[in-house]
Design a protein around this motif. Structure first.
Motif, short mmCIF file in Angstrom:
data_model
loop_
_atom_site.label_atom_id
_atom_site.label_comp_id
_atom_site.label_asym_id
_atom_site.label_seq_id
_atom_site.Cartn_x
_atom_site.Cartn_y
_atom_site.Cartn_z
N ALA A 192 0.84 -1.21 0.00
CA ALA A 192 0.00 0.00 0.00
C ALA A 192 0.87 1.25 0.00
CB ALA A 192 -0.93 -0.01 1.21
N GLY A 193 1.85 1.29 0.89
CA GLY A 193 2.73 2.45 0.97
C GLY A 193 3.58 2.61 -0.27
N ALA A 194 4.14 1.52 -0.75
CA ALA A 194 5.02 1.59 -1.93
C ALA A 194 4.26 2.07 -3.16
CB ALA A 194 5.65 0.23 -2.19
N VAL A 195 3.06 1.59 -3.36
CA VAL A 195 2.27 2.01 -4.52
C VAL A 195 1.85 3.47 -4.38
CG1 VAL A 195 0.06 1.64 -5.72
CG2 VAL A 195 1.52 -0.31 -5.16
N ALA A 196 1.39 3.87 -3.21
CA ALA A 196 1.00 5.27 -3.00
C ALA A 196 2.18 6.20 -3.27
CB ALA A 196 0.47 5.47 -1.59
N VAL A 197 3.34 5.87 -2.72
CA VAL A 197 4.53 6.70 -2.92
C VAL A 197 4.96 6.70 -4.38
CG1 VAL A 197 7.00 6.86 -2.38
CG2 VAL A 197 5.32 6.59 -0.53
N ALA A 198 4.95 5.54 -5.01
CA ALA A 198 5.37 5.45 -6.42
C ALA A 198 4.49 6.33 -7.30
CB ALA A 198 5.32 4.00 -6.89
N LEU A 199 3.20 6.28 -7.07
CA LEU A 199 2.29 7.08 -7.89
C LEU A 199 2.45 8.57 -7.59
CD1 LEU A 199 -0.87 4.79 -7.79
CD2 LEU A 199 0.77 5.08 -9.67
N ALA A 200 2.68 8.92 -6.33
CA ALA A 200 2.91 10.32 -5.96
C ALA A 200 4.20 10.83 -6.59
CB ALA A 200 2.94 10.47 -4.44
N VAL A 201 5.23 10.02 -6.56
CA VAL A 201 6.50 10.39 -7.21
C VAL A 201 6.26 10.59 -8.70
CG1 VAL A 201 8.78 9.51 -7.88
CG2 VAL A 201 8.04 9.38 -5.49
N GLY A 202 5.55 9.66 -9.32
CA GLY A 202 5.27 9.76 -10.74
C GLY A 202 4.43 10.96 -11.10
N ARG A 203 3.54 11.35 -10.21
CA ARG A 203 2.72 12.53 -10.48
C ARG A 203 3.58 13.80 -10.36
NH1 ARG A 203 -2.89 12.75 -10.71
NH2 ARG A 203 -3.08 10.74 -9.66
N ALA A 204 4.49 13.82 -9.39
CA ALA A 204 5.36 14.98 -9.19
C ALA A 204 6.45 15.07 -10.26
CB ALA A 204 5.99 14.92 -7.80
N TRP A 205 7.00 13.92 -10.62
CA TRP A 205 8.07 13.85 -11.61
C TRP A 205 7.71 12.76 -12.62
CZ3 TRP A 205 9.84 13.58 -6.29
CH2 TRP A 205 10.29 14.82 -5.81
N PRO A 206 6.95 13.12 -13.66
CA PRO A 206 6.46 12.12 -14.62
C PRO A 206 7.56 11.23 -15.23
CG PRO A 206 5.33 14.20 -14.95
CD PRO A 206 6.43 14.45 -13.95
N GLY A 207 8.74 11.74 -15.39
CA GLY A 207 9.83 10.94 -15.95
C GLY A 207 10.27 9.81 -15.04
N ALA A 208 9.93 9.89 -13.76
CA ALA A 208 10.31 8.86 -12.79
C ALA A 208 9.19 7.86 -12.54
CB ALA A 208 10.70 9.52 -11.46
N ARG A 209 8.04 8.05 -13.19
CA ARG A 209 6.87 7.22 -12.90
C ARG A 209 7.12 5.73 -13.16
NH1 ARG A 209 1.85 5.03 -14.08
NH2 ARG A 209 0.16 5.93 -12.89
N ASP A 210 7.62 5.39 -14.32
CA ASP A 210 7.81 3.97 -14.64
C ASP A 210 8.78 3.30 -13.68
OD1 ASP A 210 6.05 4.27 -16.74
OD2 ASP A 210 7.60 4.28 -18.30
N THR A 211 9.86 4.00 -13.36
CA THR A 211 10.85 3.44 -12.42
C THR A 211 10.25 3.27 -11.04
OG1 THR A 211 12.66 4.43 -13.67
CG2 THR A 211 13.12 3.78 -11.38
N SER A 212 9.55 4.29 -10.54
CA SER A 212 8.99 4.20 -9.19
C SER A 212 7.90 3.13 -9.11
CB SER A 212 8.47 5.56 -8.71
OG SER A 212 7.41 6.03 -9.51
N VAL A 213 7.08 3.02 -10.14
CA VAL A 213 6.05 1.97 -10.14
C VAL A 213 6.70 0.59 -10.24
CG1 VAL A 213 4.11 1.02 -11.47
CG2 VAL A 213 4.20 3.47 -10.97
N GLY A 214 7.74 0.47 -11.04
CA GLY A 214 8.47 -0.80 -11.15
C GLY A 214 9.07 -1.22 -9.82
N LEU A 215 9.66 -0.26 -9.11
CA LEU A 215 10.22 -0.57 -7.78
C LEU A 215 9.13 -0.97 -6.80
CD1 LEU A 215 12.92 2.24 -7.55
CD2 LEU A 215 13.32 -0.23 -7.82
#
Length: 189
Positions: A123-146
């Protein structure tokens, strides 16, 4: 273990877990599990605080807002996960294997061995990954993958069943979307 399941999905969860439990304490799985612990609450709070701090020190509004978005998304995901954990008692796969009993019932206790559902790490990892991706779209795929790797690690190390991880992922998605909606409303006013 003594397994009394309610439906085919739960039965599949238990069968997969039974295959994975013997590998939970082995080298690579154990190492992956330790790395996935970086998706626990304290590391995410520290990372969020660091982003907020950098934004404040550099007087960089977008970075500061990104940190608060990440923190808010994680806090909401953690709160929602906590509510659901209190409603459901489910034996963790590794505990079921060690004790020889599996349980899924209405929540009556808050003991680690019985709060497998849902996965808080996920839950935390997905929420953070999506928030990171929303703030920095170029990092979205990497953060969601992690986040996906962290979620899979919970199943591999027998801390959670696959449906626990799916439910945790759904909670993370809902939490981040709710925070994004609140931020969007606040920015319109």
């Amino acid at each position: 273990p003594s397994v009394e399941t309610v439906n085919a999905l739960e039965e599949a969860d238990v069968l997969v877990a039974e295959k994975l439990v013997p590998h939970a304490e082995r080298g690579l799985v154990k190492a992956i599990g330790e790395i996935s612990d970086l998706t626990d609450q304290e590391p995410f709070y520290a990372a969020s605080a660091a982003v907020i701090g950098v934004g404040a020190v550099l007087r960089n509004g977008p970075t500061f807002r990104a940190g608060t978005r990440i923190l808010a998304s994680h806090l909401l995901a953690t709160a929602l996960r906590g509510v659901v954990k209190r409603l459901v008692d489910r034996t963790r796969p590794i505990a079921a294997a060690k004790k020889g009993e599996y349980e899924l019932s209405e929540g009556e206790r808050y003991e680690s061995d019985f709060n497998s559902f849902p996965s808080g790490h996920t839950a935390g990892a997905v929420a953070v990954a999506l928030a990171v991706g929303r703030a920095w779209p170029g990092a979205r795929d990497t953060s969601v993958g992690l986040a996906a790797v962290a979620a899979l690690a919970q199943v591999l190390r027998s801390k959670h069943y696959l449906t626990d991880v799916i439910a945790g992922g759904a909670i993370g998605i809902v939490a981040e979307a709710a925070v994004a909606s609140l931020i969007a409303r606040a920015e319109r006013t």
